[in-house]
Design a protein around this motif. Structure first.
Motif, mmCIF file in Angstrom:
data_model
loop_
_atom_site.group_PDB
_atom_site.id
_atom_site.type_symbol
_atom_site.label_atom_id
_atom_site.label_comp_id
_atom_site.label_asym_id
_atom_site.label_seq_id
_atom_site.Cartn_x
_atom_site.Cartn_y
_atom_site.Cartn_z
ATOM 1 N N TYR A 13 12.210 -1.762 9.479
ATOM 2 C CA TYR A 13 11.101 -0.862 9.798
ATOM 3 C C TYR A 13 9.793 -1.463 9.289
ATOM 4 N N ARG A 14 8.855 -1.737 10.201
ATOM 5 C CA ARG A 14 7.570 -2.378 9.835
ATOM 6 C C ARG A 14 7.841 -3.577 8.899
ATOM 7 N N ASN A 15 7.218 -3.584 7.694
ATOM 8 C CA ASN A 15 7.427 -4.755 6.834
ATOM 9 C C ASN A 15 8.633 -4.612 5.893
ATOM 10 N N TYR A 16 9.483 -3.614 6.140
ATOM 11 C CA TYR A 16 10.713 -3.484 5.339
ATOM 12 C C TYR A 16 11.899 -4.085 6.079
ATOM 13 N N GLY A 75 1.266 0.736 -5.141
ATOM 14 C CA GLY A 75 1.260 -0.659 -4.713
ATOM 15 C C GLY A 75 -0.138 -1.068 -4.299
ATOM 16 N N SER A 76 -0.375 -2.367 -4.280
ATOM 17 C CA SER A 76 -1.674 -2.865 -3.826
ATOM 18 C C SER A 76 -1.788 -2.649 -2.318
ATOM 19 N N ASN A 77 -2.924 -3.035 -1.785
ATOM 20 C CA ASN A 77 -3.160 -2.879 -0.344
ATOM 21 C C ASN A 77 -2.162 -3.705 0.451
ATOM 22 N N ALA A 78 -1.819 -3.194 1.623
ATOM 23 C CA ALA A 78 -0.992 -3.921 2.599
ATOM 24 C C ALA A 78 0.413 -4.267 2.111
ATOM 25 N N GLN A 79 0.968 -3.451 1.200
ATOM 26 C CA GLN A 79 2.317 -3.745 0.692
ATOM 27 C C GLN A 79 3.403 -2.925 1.387
ATOM 28 N N GLY A 80 3.004 -1.801 2.001
ATOM 29 C CA GLY A 80 4.002 -0.997 2.704
ATOM 30 C C GLY A 80 4.059 0.462 2.284
ATOM 31 N N LYS A 81 3.024 0.954 1.597
ATOM 32 C CA LYS A 81 3.036 2.355 1.171
ATOM 33 C C LYS A 81 2.926 3.295 2.373
ATOM 34 N N THR A 82 1.923 3.049 3.200
ATOM 35 C CA THR A 82 1.761 3.898 4.389
ATOM 36 C C THR A 82 2.965 3.748 5.318
ATOM 37 N N ASN A 83 3.479 2.524 5.402
ATOM 38 C CA ASN A 83 4.652 2.310 6.258
ATOM 39 C C ASN A 83 5.814 3.207 5.826
ATOM 40 N N LEU A 84 5.996 3.354 4.524
ATOM 41 C CA LEU A 84 7.104 4.181 4.050
ATOM 42 C C LEU A 84 6.872 5.660 4.399
ATOM 43 N N HIS A 100 2.365 8.860 13.589
ATOM 44 C CA HIS A 100 1.026 9.441 13.639
ATOM 45 C C HIS A 100 -0.019 8.352 13.866
ATOM 46 N N ARG A 101 0.407 7.082 13.681
ATOM 47 C CA ARG A 101 -0.575 6.004 13.752
ATOM 48 C C ARG A 101 -0.553 5.245 15.056
ATOM 49 N N SER A 102 0.539 5.398 15.799
ATOM 50 C CA SER A 102 0.690 4.526 16.947
ATOM 51 C C SER A 102 1.428 5.246 18.072
ATOM 52 N N ARG A 157 7.293 0.173 19.647
ATOM 53 C CA ARG A 157 7.686 -1.211 19.324
ATOM 54 C C ARG A 157 6.993 -1.742 18.073
ATOM 55 N N GLU A 158 5.796 -1.210 17.816
ATOM 56 C CA GLU A 158 5.072 -1.644 16.607
ATOM 57 C C GLU A 158 5.842 -1.315 15.334
ATOM 58 N N LEU A 159 6.746 -0.343 15.446
ATOM 59 C CA LEU A 159 7.479 0.104 14.256
ATOM 60 C C LEU A 159 8.614 -0.849 13.903
ATOM 61 N N ILE A 160 9.007 -1.674 14.863
ATOM 62 C CA ILE A 160 10.103 -2.621 14.642
ATOM 63 C C ILE A 160 9.559 -3.840 13.909
ATOM 64 N N ARG A 161 10.264 -4.245 12.879
ATOM 65 C CA ARG A 161 9.843 -5.382 12.068
ATOM 66 C C ARG A 161 9.661 -6.618 12.949
ATOM 67 N N PHE A 162 8.587 -7.372 12.700
ATOM 68 C CA PHE A 162 8.330 -8.579 13.497
ATOM 69 C C PHE A 162 9.600 -9.424 13.548
ATOM 70 N N GLY A 163 9.999 -9.862 14.736
ATOM 71 C CA GLY A 163 11.151 -10.753 14.858
ATOM 72 C C GLY A 163 12.485 -10.036 14.957
ATOM 73 N N ASP A 208 -1.167 10.551 2.081
ATOM 74 C CA ASP A 208 -1.480 9.121 2.108
ATOM 75 C C ASP A 208 -2.907 8.892 1.633
ATOM 76 N N ASP A 209 -3.048 8.251 0.474
ATOM 77 C CA ASP A 209 -4.380 7.921 -0.046
ATOM 78 C C ASP A 209 -5.300 9.118 -0.143
ATOM 79 N N VAL A 210 -4.738 10.271 -0.419
ATOM 80 C CA VAL A 210 -5.561 11.466 -0.347
ATOM 81 C C VAL A 210 -6.199 11.813 -1.673
HETATM 82 N N1 LIG Z 1 6.120 -4.332 12.803
HETATM 83 C C1 LIG Z 1 5.818 -4.917 11.638
HETATM 84 N N2 LIG Z 1 6.594 -5.898 11.132
HETATM 85 C C2 LIG Z 1 6.281 -6.479 9.956
HETATM 86 N N3 LIG Z 1 5.209 -6.155 9.208
HETATM 87 C C3 LIG Z 1 4.417 -5.177 9.661
HETATM 88 C C4 LIG Z 1 4.671 -4.514 10.885
HETATM 89 N N4 LIG Z 1 3.707 -3.594 11.082
HETATM 90 C C5 LIG Z 1 2.880 -3.691 10.020
HETATM 91 N N5 LIG Z 1 3.295 -4.632 9.165
HETATM 92 C C6 LIG Z 1 2.677 -5.041 7.903
HETATM 93 O O1 LIG Z 1 2.671 -3.984 6.993
HETATM 94 C C7 LIG Z 1 1.570 -4.156 6.115
HETATM 95 C C8 LIG Z 1 0.789 -2.901 5.924
HETATM 96 O O2 LIG Z 1 1.530 -1.976 5.298
HETATM 97 P P1 LIG Z 1 0.895 -0.542 4.958
HETATM 98 O O3 LIG Z 1 -0.014 -0.068 5.986
HETATM 99 O O4 LIG Z 1 2.048 0.317 4.606
HETATM 100 O O5 LIG Z 1 0.053 -0.918 3.662
HETATM 101 P P2 LIG Z 1 -0.345 -0.010 2.451
HETATM 102 O O6 LIG Z 1 0.522 -0.369 1.291
HETATM 103 O O7 LIG Z 1 -0.396 1.393 2.850
HETATM 104 O O8 LIG Z 1 -1.798 -0.589 2.155
HETATM 105 P P3 LIG Z 1 -3.186 0.175 1.895
HETATM 106 O O9 LIG Z 1 -3.230 0.420 0.414
HETATM 107 O O10 LIG Z 1 -4.183 -0.860 2.295
HETATM 108 O O11 LIG Z 1 -3.234 1.389 2.699
HETATM 109 C C9 LIG Z 1 0.627 -5.140 6.735
HETATM 110 O O12 LIG Z 1 0.594 -6.291 5.940
HETATM 111 C C10 LIG Z 1 1.211 -5.397 8.091
HETATM 112 O O13 LIG Z 1 1.078 -6.734 8.484
#
Ligand SMILES: Nc1ncnc2c1ncn2[C@@H]1O[C@H](COP(=O)(O)OP(=O)(O)OP(=O)(O)O)[C@@H](O)[C@H]1O
Ligand SMILES: [Mg+2]
Length: 374
Positions: A11-14, A30-39, A52-54, A58-64, A316-318
């Motif tokens: 799922y996304r970056n997991y 977690g820091s930015n772009a680590q996967g908090k919102t994804n979870l 809610h974001r997309s 297909r965007e939800l499927i991990r790259f590859g 989320d970030d509220v």
């Molecule tokens: N389909 C996907 N496959 C792999 N990675 C993805 C996919 N979609 C998004 N990502 C990656 O997930 C990361 C973003 O994760 P997310 O939005 O959960 O970050 P975050 O921890 O909430 O950061 P912030 O604090 O900036 O909000 C990005 O680096 C992005 O490249």
């Protein structure tokens, strides 16, 4: 109700993740772009089968990867349920307790969530379409009949628009068929309007109390259902149907000229009035923020009233967006009754005295780990 366990696959970056959660407050750090919102998003998708974001699954499927899978165990007072959602190029498949749920209505409502993200401020300032989507998503979770009427309304609307277009292009002539579609649309439309009006009335009552508390009695919030149908007919499905049918009859030529449906709940809106003025137009940023917060918190109460269970709250970030007073208000409102997931880049901005013994999870590069202690 609460989400006891969650397991992600691709799922996304997991690549994979597994966690057991607290029925109270769960903090994702977690820091930015680590996967908090994804979870948080994965929990939202497990509940509603869409993000809610997309709009593109297909965007939800991990790259590859060629599929994404979300598994969750939900506990409620009447027992537990295992939910599974699999997303692949072939589409989505949902299972409840290992049984395929071919229809959305068989799946929705098993896990109820309310998401609050910074962009929810747009609820007040944004387009009417955004507010319609909001009420449809929320009310659809609470009421299976609302969801059923809405989906029938949408399907007839699509047919009617297509037919009006054909009539305009002289590819069709049969006005009797238009009448059939118009009657069906008025029927479903009246039901959608009445259900919305009822639920908005109740939501408005809850929101007014919360808003008044946050503003220390200085402000009064009211929700108003804005529709082309006269207000007196809003809460009565039959009356709303009659009014809608009258609008179609009166403006038939206009619809034929334009080749599209100009009336009905797909054009309605919700107004938020603070001290009798539209807060989208006259409100300060702070008032708009308070209004959005009050409406979101009101949803929790409304969901409890309609389903008998508190929903799961996703923040989320509220917290960092709210001042201390509003933060305290939010956290006391949910304390001990609503399972909450909140994301943050640091614990600094969070009122520690309010969050007692939260479960803390670290999110780093798509890896979720539970942290011991505060
Ligand atoms: N389909 C996907 N496959 C792999 N990675 C993805 C996919 N979609 C998004 N990502 C990656 O997930 C990361 C973003 O994760 P997310 O939005 O959960 O970050 P975050 O921890 O909430 O950061 P912030 O604090 O900036 O909000 C990005 O680096 C992005 O490249
Ligand atoms: Mg984020």
């Amino acid at each position: 109700m609460y989400l006891q366990k969650l397991q992600l696959r691709n799922y996304r970056n997991y690549e994979q993740a597994f966690a057991e959660f607290s029925p109270q407050i769960n903090v994702l750090i977690g820091s930015n772009a680590q996967g908090k919102t994804n979870l948080l998003e994965s929990i939202y998708v497990l509940a509603l089968t869409r993000s809610h974001r997309s709009n593109n699954d297909r965007e939800l499927i991990r790259f590859g990867s060629d599929f994404a899978r979300i598994d969750g165990r939900v506990l409620r007072s009447s027992g537990g349920a295992d939910l599974r959602l699999v997303i692949s190029a072939a589409g989505k498949r949902a299972r409840v307790n290992n049984l395929e749920a071919p229809r959305l209505s068989q799946y929705l409502g098993k896990l109820n969530v309310i998401l609050f993200a910074p962009e929810d401020l747009n609820l007040v300032k944004g387009s009417p379409a955004l507010r319609r989507r909001f009420i449809d998503m929320e009310f659809g979770q609470m009421s299976a009949s609302y969801l059923a009427n809405l989906s029938q309304y949408r399907s007839v609307l699509k047919q009617r628009n297509a037919y009006l277009k054909q009539l305009r292009l002289h590819q069709a002539k049969d006005l009797v068929y238009l009448d059939v579609l118009t009657e069906q649309l008025s029927g479903f439309g009246g039901k959608v309007i009445a259900a919305r009006a009822h639920l908005l009335q109740d939501m408005g009552k809850f929101a007014a109390v919360i808003h008044s508390e946050i503003s220390h009695g200085a402000e009064h919030l009211a929700l108003r259902y804005a529709s082309q149908v006269p207000e007196a007919a809003h809460t009565d499905a039959a009356a709303a149907t009659t009014e809608l049918a009258a609008l179609f009859a009166k403006h038939r030529q206009r619809e034929l000229d334009q080749g599209t449906t100009l009336f009905g709940p797909h054009r309605d809106d919700v107004q938020f009035l603070v001290n009798d003025r539209d807060v989208a137009v006259y409100g300060s940023q702070g008032q708009q923020r308070t209004t959005a917060l009050a409406v979101k918190l009101a949803e929790i109460d409304l969901m409890k009233q309609e389903t008998g269970e508190y929903p799961v709250l996703l923040l989320d970030d509220v917290l960092s967006e709210l001042d201390d007073k509003r933060q305290t208000h939010l956290l006391t409102a949910i304390q001990d009754k609503v399972q909450t997931f909140l994301t943050t880049t640091s614990l600094d901005g969070i009122a520690r005295e309010i969050i007692q013994q939260p479960a803390i999870f670290n999110v780093h590069a798509g890896v979720l780990t539970k942290q011991d202690g505060f």
